[in-house]
Write a protein that holds these residues in place. Structure first.
Motif, PDB file in Angstrom:
ATOM      1  N   THR A 132     -34.812  13.885  -4.306  1.00 36.47           N
ATOM      2  CA  THR A 132     -34.868  14.219  -2.773  1.00 36.47           C
ATOM      3  C   THR A 132     -33.420  14.319  -1.862  1.00 36.47           C
ATOM      4  OG1 THR A 132     -36.777  13.578  -2.018  1.00 36.47           O
ATOM      5  CG2 THR A 132     -35.549  13.658  -0.464  1.00 36.47           C
ATOM      6  N   CYS A 133     -32.547  15.189  -1.633  1.00 37.58           N
ATOM      7  CA  CYS A 133     -31.421  14.712  -1.039  1.00 37.58           C
ATOM      8  C   CYS A 133     -31.574  14.262   0.603  1.00 37.58           C
ATOM      9  CB  CYS A 133     -30.209  16.424  -0.943  1.00 37.58           C
ATOM     10  SG  CYS A 133     -28.847  16.064  -0.145  1.00 37.58           S
ATOM     11  N   PHE A 134     -31.120  13.462   0.602  1.00 34.88           N
ATOM     12  CA  PHE A 134     -31.360  13.094   1.872  1.00 34.88           C
ATOM     13  C   PHE A 134     -29.988  12.655   2.847  1.00 34.88           C
ATOM     14  CE2 PHE A 134     -34.257   9.960  -0.814  1.00 34.88           C
ATOM     15  CZ  PHE A 134     -35.253  10.071  -0.040  1.00 34.88           C
ATOM     16  N   LEU A 135     -30.402  12.446   3.944  1.00 34.97           N
ATOM     17  CA  LEU A 135     -29.174  13.475   4.963  1.00 34.97           C
ATOM     18  C   LEU A 135     -29.158  12.018   6.152  1.00 34.97           C
ATOM     19  CD1 LEU A 135     -30.336  16.583   6.232  1.00 34.97           C
ATOM     20  CD2 LEU A 135     -29.257  16.229   4.920  1.00 34.97           C
ATOM     21  N   SER A 136     -27.233  11.490   6.718  1.00 37.40           N
ATOM     22  CA  SER A 136     -27.193  10.935   7.101  1.00 37.40           C
ATOM     23  C   SER A 136     -27.825  11.147   8.485  1.00 37.40           C
ATOM     24  CB  SER A 136     -25.633  11.005   7.713  1.00 37.40           C
ATOM     25  OG  SER A 136     -25.000  12.431   8.109  1.00 37.40           O
ATOM     26  N   ARG A 137     -27.613  10.085   9.486  1.00 38.81           N
ATOM     27  CA  ARG A 137     -28.266  10.943  11.009  1.00 38.81           C
ATOM     28  C   ARG A 137     -27.611  11.585  11.766  1.00 38.81           C
ATOM     29  NH1 ARG A 137     -29.282   5.234  13.626  1.00 38.81           N
ATOM     30  NH2 ARG A 137     -31.518   5.834  12.723  1.00 38.81           N
ATOM     31  N   PRO A 138     -25.691  11.933  11.412  1.00 39.28           N
ATOM     32  CA  PRO A 138     -25.907  12.844  11.786  1.00 39.28           C
ATOM     33  C   PRO A 138     -25.327  14.313  11.311  1.00 39.28           C
ATOM     34  CG  PRO A 138     -23.785  10.987  11.426  1.00 39.28           C
ATOM     35  CD  PRO A 138     -24.879  10.605  10.808  1.00 39.28           C
ATOM     36  N   ASP A 139     -25.948  14.461  10.136  1.00 36.52           N
ATOM     37  CA  ASP A 139     -26.112  16.088   9.341  1.00 36.52           C
ATOM     38  C   ASP A 139     -27.517  15.676   9.778  1.00 36.52           C
ATOM     39  OD1 ASP A 139     -24.068  15.619   8.029  1.00 36.52           O
ATOM     40  OD2 ASP A 139     -25.132  14.528   6.389  1.00 36.52           O
ATOM     41  N   ALA A 140     -28.607  14.855   9.348  1.00 36.76           N
ATOM     42  CA  ALA A 140     -30.094  14.716  10.463  1.00 36.76           C
ATOM     43  C   ALA A 140     -29.792  16.409  11.635  1.00 36.76           C
ATOM     44  CB  ALA A 140     -30.797  14.218  10.120  1.00 36.76           C
ATOM     45  N   ALA A 141     -29.611  15.561  12.526  1.00 37.93           N
ATOM     46  CA  ALA A 141     -29.180  15.751  13.788  1.00 37.93           C
ATOM     47  C   ALA A 141     -29.090  17.298  13.727  1.00 37.93           C
ATOM     48  CB  ALA A 141     -28.485  15.121  14.883  1.00 37.93           C
ATOM     49  N   ALA A 142     -27.963  17.778  12.831  1.00 38.68           N
ATOM     50  CA  ALA A 142     -27.235  18.764  12.824  1.00 38.68           C
ATOM     51  C   ALA A 142     -28.536  20.192  11.668  1.00 38.68           C
ATOM     52  CB  ALA A 142     -25.888  19.053  11.658  1.00 38.68           C
ATOM     53  N   TYR A 143     -29.421  19.458  10.871  1.00 39.37           N
ATOM     54  CA  TYR A 143     -30.281  20.178  10.450  1.00 39.37           C
ATOM     55  C   TYR A 143     -30.717  20.611  11.255  1.00 39.37           C
ATOM     56  CZ  TYR A 143     -33.792  21.022   7.620  1.00 39.37           C
ATOM     57  OH  TYR A 143     -34.460  21.580   6.064  1.00 39.37           O
ATOM     58  N   LEU A 144     -31.449  19.761  12.124  1.00 34.03           N
ATOM     59  CA  LEU A 144     -32.545  19.807  12.953  1.00 34.03           C
ATOM     60  C   LEU A 144     -32.374  21.093  13.781  1.00 34.03           C
ATOM     61  CD1 LEU A 144     -33.905  16.555  14.365  1.00 34.03           C
ATOM     62  CD2 LEU A 144     -34.946  18.336  12.981  1.00 34.03           C
ATOM     63  N   LEU A 145     -30.759  21.306  14.388  1.00 35.82           N
ATOM     64  CA  LEU A 145     -30.764  21.966  15.306  1.00 35.82           C
ATOM     65  C   LEU A 145     -30.393  23.327  14.191  1.00 35.82           C
ATOM     66  CD1 LEU A 145     -29.212  23.359  17.071  1.00 35.82           C
ATOM     67  CD2 LEU A 145     -27.366  22.286  16.686  1.00 35.82           C
ATOM     68  N   LYS A 146     -30.226  23.628  13.108  1.00 34.66           N
ATOM     69  CA  LYS A 146     -29.531  24.998  12.944  1.00 34.66           C
ATOM     70  C   LYS A 146     -31.014  25.131  12.384  1.00 34.66           C
ATOM     71  CE  LYS A 146     -27.440  26.982   8.608  1.00 34.66           C
ATOM     72  NZ  LYS A 146     -26.711  26.095   6.889  1.00 34.66           N
ATOM     73  N   VAL A 147     -32.014  24.666  11.626  1.00 31.01           N
ATOM     74  CA  VAL A 147     -33.281  25.401  10.665  1.00 31.01           C
ATOM     75  C   VAL A 147     -34.774  25.195  12.031  1.00 31.01           C
ATOM     76  CG1 VAL A 147     -35.033  24.127   8.852  1.00 31.01           C
ATOM     77  CG2 VAL A 147     -32.653  23.808   8.666  1.00 31.01           C
ATOM     78  N   HIS A 148     -34.282  24.370  13.223  1.00 26.13           N
ATOM     79  CA  HIS A 148     -35.646  24.212  13.455  1.00 26.13           C
ATOM     80  C   HIS A 148     -34.911  24.386  15.448  1.00 26.13           C
ATOM     81  CE1 HIS A 148     -37.979  22.964  10.702  1.00 26.13           C
ATOM     82  NE2 HIS A 148     -37.124  21.932  10.707  1.00 26.13           N
ATOM     83  N   GLY A 149     -33.807  24.333  15.695  1.00 28.74           N
ATOM     84  CA  GLY A 149     -33.184  24.751  16.951  1.00 28.74           C
ATOM     85  C   GLY A 149     -33.458  23.204  17.631  1.00 28.74           C
TER      86      GLY A 149
END
Length: 80
Positions: free
Chosen positions: A4-21
């Motif tokens: 599993t490639c874990f994401l930092s909190r800023p990366d998690a925020a970017a992921y939620l926006l990019k993948v789920h809007g």
């Protein structure tokens, strides 16, 4: 074995926006973590890390089911 490639909190925020809007800032994710209302997270010392699978599960729960009208959304929320 799956890694599993874990994401930092800023990366998690970017992921939620990019993948789920979903627009959630790192600060909002931190507040949600303290309240127990956000996605599951892991700690590595002082670092907070998020697994993409946990983010996806939380986003799916947050977004809810699709509907064709506002009344369908209300009925789905009542049934859940």
């Amino acid at each position: 074995m799956t890694t599993t490639c874990f994401l930092s909190r800023p990366d998690a925020a970017a992921y939620l926006l990019k993948v789920h809007g979903l627009k959630r800032s790192p600060k909002t994710l931190a507040k949600m973590a303290s309240q127990g209302t956000g996605p599951a997270f892991h700690k590595a010392g002082r670092d907070v890390l998020y697994a993409p699978d946990d983010l996806n599960a939380w986003a799916k729960k947050t977004i809810g089911v699709g509907a064709f009208s506002a009344i369908e959304h209300k009925l789905a929320a009542i049934a859940a």
